[in-house]
Design a protein around this motif. Structure first.
Motif, mmCIF file in Angstrom:
data_model
loop_
_atom_site.group_PDB
_atom_site.id
_atom_site.type_symbol
_atom_site.label_atom_id
_atom_site.label_comp_id
_atom_site.label_asym_id
_atom_site.label_seq_id
_atom_site.Cartn_x
_atom_site.Cartn_y
_atom_site.Cartn_z
ATOM 1 N N ALA A 71 -11.357 -8.561 39.825
ATOM 2 C CA ALA A 71 -10.958 -8.674 41.239
ATOM 3 C C ALA A 71 -11.959 -7.926 42.129
ATOM 4 O O ALA A 71 -12.291 -8.380 43.230
ATOM 5 N N GLU A 72 -12.465 -6.785 41.639
ATOM 6 C CA GLU A 72 -13.461 -6.031 42.418
ATOM 7 C C GLU A 72 -14.765 -6.820 42.555
ATOM 8 O O GLU A 72 -15.384 -6.854 43.618
ATOM 9 N N ARG A 73 -15.164 -7.466 41.453
ATOM 10 C CA ARG A 73 -16.392 -8.286 41.512
ATOM 11 C C ARG A 73 -16.219 -9.433 42.505
ATOM 12 O O ARG A 73 -17.134 -9.764 43.252
ATOM 13 N N LEU A 74 -15.030 -10.027 42.486
ATOM 14 C CA LEU A 74 -14.760 -11.132 43.409
ATOM 15 C C LEU A 74 -14.814 -10.638 44.856
ATOM 16 O O LEU A 74 -15.307 -11.329 45.744
ATOM 17 N N HIS A 75 -14.299 -9.432 45.081
ATOM 18 C CA HIS A 75 -14.335 -8.846 46.425
ATOM 19 C C HIS A 75 -15.785 -8.712 46.904
ATOM 20 O O HIS A 75 -16.102 -9.009 48.055
ATOM 21 N N ARG A 76 -16.665 -8.301 45.996
ATOM 22 C CA ARG A 76 -18.091 -8.177 46.357
ATOM 23 C C ARG A 76 -18.689 -9.551 46.664
ATOM 24 O O ARG A 76 -19.512 -9.690 47.565
ATOM 25 N N VAL A 77 -18.261 -10.568 45.908
ATOM 26 C CA VAL A 77 -18.738 -11.941 46.171
ATOM 27 C C VAL A 77 -18.328 -12.352 47.584
ATOM 28 O O VAL A 77 -19.148 -12.867 48.354
ATOM 29 N N ALA A 78 -17.070 -12.115 47.930
ATOM 30 C CA ALA A 78 -16.570 -12.512 49.255
ATOM 31 C C ALA A 78 -17.367 -11.797 50.354
ATOM 32 O O ALA A 78 -17.769 -12.413 51.344
ATOM 33 N N GLN A 79 -17.616 -10.502 50.145
ATOM 34 C CA GLN A 79 -18.393 -9.735 51.140
ATOM 35 C C GLN A 79 -19.811 -10.273 51.277
ATOM 36 O O GLN A 79 -20.347 -10.380 52.381
ATOM 37 N N ALA A 80 -20.417 -10.611 50.120
ATOM 38 C CA ALA A 80 -21.802 -11.100 50.136
ATOM 39 C C ALA A 80 -21.899 -12.436 50.882
ATOM 40 O O ALA A 80 -22.786 -12.627 51.712
ATOM 41 N N VAL A 81 -20.964 -13.344 50.579
ATOM 42 C CA VAL A 81 -20.999 -14.654 51.232
ATOM 43 C C VAL A 81 -20.726 -14.502 52.729
ATOM 44 O O VAL A 81 -21.352 -15.152 53.560
ATOM 45 N N GLU A 82 -19.822 -13.597 53.049
ATOM 46 C CA GLU A 82 -19.524 -13.339 54.464
ATOM 47 C C GLU A 82 -20.770 -12.838 55.179
ATOM 48 O O GLU A 82 -21.073 -13.261 56.296
ATOM 49 N N SER A 83 -21.505 -11.957 54.514
ATOM 50 C CA SER A 83 -22.720 -11.398 55.114
ATOM 51 C C SER A 83 -23.750 -12.511 55.371
ATOM 52 O O SER A 83 -24.438 -12.508 56.390
#
Ligand code: FE2
Ligand code: FE2
Length: 191
Positions: free
Chosen positions: A86-98
């Motif tokens: 779930a933490e890795r997925l959170h980083r994915v979401a942040q990266a795509v948002e960026s």
């Protein structure tokens, strides 16, 4: 059987990981991936595993701990692995948002690393479960254990009909994502 359902869910998860990988390869070529598809996959993973898949695996794992502690210890801390996912997925979401905000706080190659890291770990988690966890559970759990799990599956939801509807909705969302991806691929092939 519950293990068969979990395996089927893995196949569904793998299809979406493949979609994400396809879009990532477009991003890597310096082109614009279909962000609607990427977001849909991320949103699916933000809800589905914790709502359905992980609670069932956790129940099976608890039974395995009781029946065969050594086998369970060999598998490790399943709940912690799910949390890290779930933490890795959170980083994915942040990266795509960026990327979408075009602020480039996260450099391009880091976006790629973060998404690849998520896909790789998700696949190896599934592989570990099918190689070690599921066979150990099939071997150690008794008919009563499976009956207990099936019962808590059925009664765990306040309203089984509601839960069925939600499951169907998840199926529909997944089919929709796969359809969108096909369209995106067809569009790219035309260009
Ligand atoms: Fe898992
Ligand atoms: Fe799993």
């Amino acid at each position: 059987m519950i293990i068969d359902l979990l395996r089927q869910e893995h196949r569904n998860i793998e299809k979406l990981l493949f979609v994400l990988e396809q879009e990532l390869s477009v991003f890597d070529r310096g082109e614009r991936p279909d962000y609607e598809v990427m977001w849909a996959v991320i949103a699916y993973f933000q809800v589905y595993p914790d709502a359905y898949h992980h609670p069932q695996e956790d129940m099976v794992f608890e039974k395995l701990k009781a029946r065969d502690p050594a086998a369970a210890a060999n598998i490790g801390d399943l709940a912690a692995e799910h949390r890290r996912g779930a933490e890795r997925l959170h980083r994915v979401a942040q990266a795509v948002e960026s990327v979408l905000m075009m602020d480039w706080v996260v450099p391009r190659h880091t976006v790629d690393d973060i998404i690849r890291d998520f896909i790789m770990h998700a696949r190896s988690h599934i592989a570990m479960e099918e190689r070690d966890f599921f066979p150990a559970a099939v071997k150690a759990l008794q008919p009563q254990d499976w009956a207990d799990i099936a019962l808590s599956r059925a009664t765990g939801q306040k309203d089984p009909l509601f839960s069925e509807i939600v499951e169907e909705r998840f199926d529909a969302v997944r089919r929709h994502i796969l359809q969108l991806e096909q369209e995106a691929e067809a569009e790219r092939a035309r260009c």
